[in-house]
Scaffold this motif. Structure first.
Motif, PDB file in Angstrom:
ATOM      1  N   UNK A  83      49.307  36.971  37.520  1.00  0.00           N
ATOM      2  CA  UNK A  83      48.111  37.950  38.391  1.00  0.00           C
ATOM      3  C   UNK A  83      48.898  38.239  40.110  1.00  0.00           C
ATOM      4  N   UNK A  84      49.609  36.867  40.566  1.00  0.00           N
ATOM      5  CA  UNK A  84      50.003  36.834  41.916  1.00  0.00           C
ATOM      6  C   UNK A  84      51.037  37.922  41.573  1.00  0.00           C
ATOM      7  N   UNK A  85      52.219  37.478  40.953  1.00  0.00           N
ATOM      8  CA  UNK A  85      53.095  38.265  41.091  1.00  0.00           C
ATOM      9  C   UNK A  85      52.649  39.983  40.665  1.00  0.00           C
ATOM     10  N   UNK A  86      52.232  40.315  39.908  1.00  0.00           N
ATOM     11  CA  UNK A  86      50.624  41.625  39.574  1.00  0.00           C
ATOM     12  C   UNK A  86      50.827  42.547  40.869  1.00  0.00           C
ATOM     13  N   UNK A  87      50.098  41.258  41.902  1.00  0.00           N
ATOM     14  CA  UNK A  87      49.728  41.835  43.357  1.00  0.00           C
ATOM     15  C   UNK A  87      50.338  42.487  44.042  1.00  0.00           C
TER      16      UNK A  87
ATOM     17  N   UNK B 179      43.557  43.604  51.761  1.00  0.00           N
ATOM     18  CA  UNK B 179      43.235  44.909  52.095  1.00  0.00           C
ATOM     19  C   UNK B 179      43.866  45.472  51.198  1.00  0.00           C
ATOM     20  N   UNK B 180      45.547  46.145  51.700  1.00  0.00           N
ATOM     21  CA  UNK B 180      46.995  46.644  50.431  1.00  0.00           C
ATOM     22  C   UNK B 180      46.044  46.012  48.790  1.00  0.00           C
ATOM     23  N   UNK B 181      46.317  45.057  48.581  1.00  0.00           N
ATOM     24  CA  UNK B 181      45.713  45.072  46.985  1.00  0.00           C
ATOM     25  C   UNK B 181      44.266  45.902  46.566  1.00  0.00           C
ATOM     26  N   UNK B 182      43.658  45.676  46.953  1.00  0.00           N
ATOM     27  CA  UNK B 182      41.870  46.669  46.997  1.00  0.00           C
ATOM     28  C   UNK B 182      42.293  47.670  47.194  1.00  0.00           C
ATOM     29  N   UNK B 183      43.156  48.735  48.273  1.00  0.00           N
ATOM     30  CA  UNK B 183      43.117  49.959  48.143  1.00  0.00           C
ATOM     31  C   UNK B 183      43.869  51.155  47.249  1.00  0.00           C
TER      32      UNK B 183
ATOM     33  N   UNK C 155      37.484  52.532  49.976  1.00  0.00           N
ATOM     34  CA  UNK C 155      36.829  53.736  50.843  1.00  0.00           C
ATOM     35  C   UNK C 155      36.458  52.692  52.236  1.00  0.00           C
ATOM     36  N   UNK C 156      35.845  51.041  52.507  1.00  0.00           N
ATOM     37  CA  UNK C 156      35.887  50.745  53.166  1.00  0.00           C
ATOM     38  C   UNK C 156      36.775  49.635  53.434  1.00  0.00           C
ATOM     39  N   UNK C 157      37.811  49.694  52.250  1.00  0.00           N
ATOM     40  CA  UNK C 157      38.580  48.260  52.614  1.00  0.00           C
ATOM     41  C   UNK C 157      40.372  49.841  53.755  1.00  0.00           C
ATOM     42  N   UNK C 158      40.251  50.964  53.500  1.00  0.00           N
ATOM     43  CA  UNK C 158      40.885  51.866  53.802  1.00  0.00           C
ATOM     44  C   UNK C 158      40.507  52.384  55.364  1.00  0.00           C
TER      45      UNK C 158
END
Length: 181
Positions: free
Chosen positions: A129-133, A157-161, A172-175
């Motif tokens: 999963x880390x490589x996937x992120x 934040x980039x992962x969430x966005x 939206x909040x992460x962005x």
């Protein structure tokens, strides 16, 4: 012996007699500050506070929130797309789920370090999963080895966005936070 004694006394007294007193006066008058000469202004203090809170309060919570979602997505993509067995040119190139994201394979398996820009030689197997992120981020943001303290707030934040598995309000909040910071 007398010559050695006079040479040693000459070496000990490197300053002319009055200069040592002047250096002491200058040293006493000089401001002794370790940081900037002026105190930090309120604006800078606020940004420092925001940065400290983001790093010490919000990032640990985001790490705990992100990891289970990444694990589920990795499992789903492993079963559905076999991302753990991908080879060139039959690898997943984009992630199409609401938003279009080009996957960045140079960030995993030391592809950029070993193969530079020869993408046909990359190792496209996504091993965890880390490589996937890391596929969803720019190369300079992927210097982490786990979703722990090495994974900074910008990467979180980039992962969430970029991964639409997260609720729209969270994205939206992460962005918004990523733009402000």
């Amino acid at each position: 012996m007398d010559e050695d004694t006079t040479q040693c006394s000459f070496l000990k007294r490197a300053f002319p007699p009055g200069l040592e007193d002047e250096v002491s006066i200058i040293e006493a008058n000089a401001a002794r500050t370790a940081g900037p000469p002026n105190d930090l202004d309120d604006y800078t203090k606020r940004w420092l506070t925001v940065g400290v809170c983001l790093h010490t309060v919000i990032s640990p919570v985001l790490r705990e929130y992100i990891l289970p979602i990444l694990i589920k997505l990795y499992y789903r993509l492993t079963v559905k797309c076999q991302i753990d067995k991908q080879t060139y040119p039959f690898h997943m190139k984009t992630y199409l789920s609401g938003i279009h994201v080009d996957l960045n394979y140079e960030t995993i398996n030391m592809n950029k370090d070993i193969f530079k820009k020869r993408t046909n030689q990359y190792d496209y197997r996504v091993k965890n999963p880390v490589d996937l992120s890391k596929l969803f981020l720019q190369t300079h943001m992927t210097k982490y080895h786990a979703i722990d303290d090495s994974c900074d707030s910008t990467a979180l934040l980039g992962i969430i966005i970029n991964i639409n598995e997260f609720p729209t309000t969270v994205q939206t909040n992460a962005y918004t936070v990523s733009i402000i910071c």
